[in-house]
Motif scaffolding. Structure first.
Motif, short mmCIF file in Angstrom:
data_model
loop_
_atom_site.label_atom_id
_atom_site.label_comp_id
_atom_site.label_asym_id
_atom_site.label_seq_id
_atom_site.Cartn_x
_atom_site.Cartn_y
_atom_site.Cartn_z
N PRO A 15 81.53 18.16 -7.73
CA PRO A 15 80.25 17.15 -7.96
C PRO A 15 80.33 15.68 -8.01
O PRO A 15 81.32 15.05 -8.36
CB PRO A 15 79.52 17.77 -9.30
N VAL A 16 79.19 15.11 -7.68
CA VAL A 16 79.01 13.55 -7.78
C VAL A 16 78.79 13.26 -9.25
O VAL A 16 77.93 13.97 -9.80
CB VAL A 16 78.10 13.17 -6.87
N LEU A 17 79.47 12.17 -9.58
CA LEU A 17 79.23 11.64 -11.08
C LEU A 17 78.23 10.60 -11.21
O LEU A 17 78.43 9.42 -10.42
CB LEU A 17 80.34 11.26 -11.77
N LEU A 18 77.01 10.81 -11.60
CA LEU A 18 75.99 9.80 -11.86
C LEU A 18 75.85 9.22 -13.40
O LEU A 18 76.40 10.05 -14.24
CB LEU A 18 74.60 10.22 -11.30
N ARG A 19 75.39 8.03 -13.47
CA ARG A 19 75.27 7.53 -14.97
C ARG A 19 73.85 7.17 -15.13
O ARG A 19 73.20 6.29 -14.27
CB ARG A 19 76.08 6.52 -15.30
N TRP A 20 73.21 7.64 -16.01
CA TRP A 20 71.68 7.20 -16.17
C TRP A 20 71.72 5.68 -16.81
O TRP A 20 72.46 5.58 -17.88
CB TRP A 20 70.72 8.24 -17.11
N ILE A 21 71.14 4.69 -16.22
CA ILE A 21 71.09 3.46 -16.73
C ILE A 21 69.32 3.06 -17.04
O ILE A 21 68.74 2.99 -16.21
CB ILE A 21 71.35 2.26 -15.75
N SER A 22 69.30 2.96 -18.43
CA SER A 22 67.92 3.08 -18.81
C SER A 22 67.10 1.90 -18.57
O SER A 22 65.90 1.95 -18.14
CB SER A 22 67.69 3.57 -20.51
N GLY A 23 67.79 0.71 -18.57
CA GLY A 23 67.24 -0.69 -18.25
C GLY A 23 66.93 -0.59 -16.63
O GLY A 23 65.82 -1.31 -16.31
N LEU A 24 67.38 0.13 -15.89
CA LEU A 24 67.11 0.17 -14.42
C LEU A 24 66.10 1.30 -14.18
O LEU A 24 65.49 1.28 -13.06
CB LEU A 24 68.32 0.58 -13.57
N LYS A 25 66.12 2.47 -15.19
CA LYS A 25 65.21 3.65 -14.97
C LYS A 25 65.85 4.23 -14.05
O LYS A 25 64.93 4.86 -12.97
CB LYS A 25 63.99 3.25 -14.89
N CYS A 26 67.00 4.44 -13.60
CA CYS A 26 67.62 5.03 -12.45
C CYS A 26 68.98 5.34 -12.62
O CYS A 26 69.49 5.09 -13.86
CB CYS A 26 67.26 4.55 -11.01
N CYS A 27 69.32 6.46 -11.86
CA CYS A 27 70.75 6.63 -11.87
C CYS A 27 71.73 5.93 -10.89
O CYS A 27 71.36 5.47 -9.86
CB CYS A 27 70.99 8.12 -11.53
N VAL A 28 73.00 5.55 -11.10
CA VAL A 28 73.70 4.93 -10.34
C VAL A 28 75.28 5.82 -10.19
O VAL A 28 75.37 6.49 -10.89
CB VAL A 28 74.20 3.57 -11.03
N VAL A 29 75.83 5.53 -9.13
CA VAL A 29 76.91 6.58 -8.56
C VAL A 29 78.16 6.00 -9.23
O VAL A 29 78.56 4.66 -9.03
CB VAL A 29 77.37 6.62 -7.18
N LEU A 30 78.83 6.79 -10.47
CA LEU A 30 80.10 6.45 -10.86
C LEU A 30 81.34 6.76 -9.95
O LEU A 30 82.33 5.99 -9.70
CB LEU A 30 80.14 6.87 -12.20
N ASP A 31 81.30 8.11 -9.44
CA ASP A 31 82.35 8.44 -8.69
C ASP A 31 81.60 9.55 -7.58
O ASP A 31 80.97 10.45 -7.93
CB ASP A 31 83.47 9.21 -9.58
N GLY A 32 82.04 9.35 -6.35
CA GLY A 32 81.43 10.45 -5.18
C GLY A 32 81.00 9.69 -4.07
O GLY A 32 80.19 10.45 -3.46
N HIS A 33 81.20 8.49 -3.91
CA HIS A 33 80.37 7.82 -2.88
C HIS A 33 80.77 8.69 -1.45
O HIS A 33 79.91 8.76 -0.87
CB HIS A 33 80.67 6.37 -2.63
N ASP A 34 81.86 8.91 -1.26
CA ASP A 34 82.25 9.52 -0.20
C ASP A 34 81.95 10.93 0.02
O ASP A 34 81.55 11.43 1.08
CB ASP A 34 83.71 9.42 0.08
N ARG A 35 82.05 11.71 -1.12
CA ARG A 35 81.12 12.93 -1.00
C ARG A 35 79.76 12.95 -0.79
O ARG A 35 79.00 13.93 0.04
CB ARG A 35 81.58 13.49 -2.62
N ILE A 36 79.04 11.88 -1.14
CA ILE A 36 77.40 12.01 -0.84
C ILE A 36 77.44 11.53 0.79
O ILE A 36 76.59 12.32 1.45
CB ILE A 36 76.94 10.71 -1.51
N VAL A 37 78.18 11.08 1.51
CA VAL A 37 78.03 10.72 2.94
C VAL A 37 78.56 12.17 3.51
O VAL A 37 77.88 12.36 4.22
CB VAL A 37 79.34 9.68 3.36
N ALA A 38 79.61 12.75 3.06
CA ALA A 38 80.07 14.11 3.65
C ALA A 38 78.85 15.07 3.48
O ALA A 38 78.62 15.73 4.45
CB ALA A 38 81.30 14.60 2.90
N VAL A 39 78.14 15.14 2.38
CA VAL A 39 77.24 16.33 2.25
C VAL A 39 75.98 15.89 3.04
O VAL A 39 75.33 16.79 3.51
CB VAL A 39 76.68 16.55 0.72
N GLN A 40 75.51 14.63 3.14
CA GLN A 40 74.52 14.25 4.31
C GLN A 40 74.85 14.50 5.60
O GLN A 40 74.05 14.91 6.29
CB GLN A 40 74.34 12.74 3.85
#
Length: 66
Positions: A15-40
């Motif tokens: 799985p891709v690892l995300l972190r919720w950032i409350s100040g941004l009110k969204c998630c950021v990718v911690l690990d898995g950028h290449d996996r996101i490209v592969a699933v796309q």
């Protein structure tokens, strides 16, 4: 990228690892950028795990009491 796409087709992609950032009110990718490209590229939805701060009293250890 070829190896990641192969794992997507086999259904063994970690799985891709995300972190919720409350100040941004969204998630950021911690690990898995290449996996996101592969699933796309394979046109499937990625599996993700979201890290967030636990709310006080929401853990089993806290629920059991002292």
């Amino acid at each position: 990228m070829k190896a990641w796409r192969g794992l997507v087709r086999e259904g063994c992609l970690p799985p891709v690892l995300l972190r919720w950032i409350s100040g941004l009110k969204c998630c950021v990718v911690l690990d898995g950028h290449d996996r996101i490209v592969a699933v796309q590229a394979e046109r499937v939805a990625p599996q993700v795990r979201i890290l967030a701060r636990a709310r006080p009293g929401s853990t089993k250890a806290n629920a059991a009491g002292p």
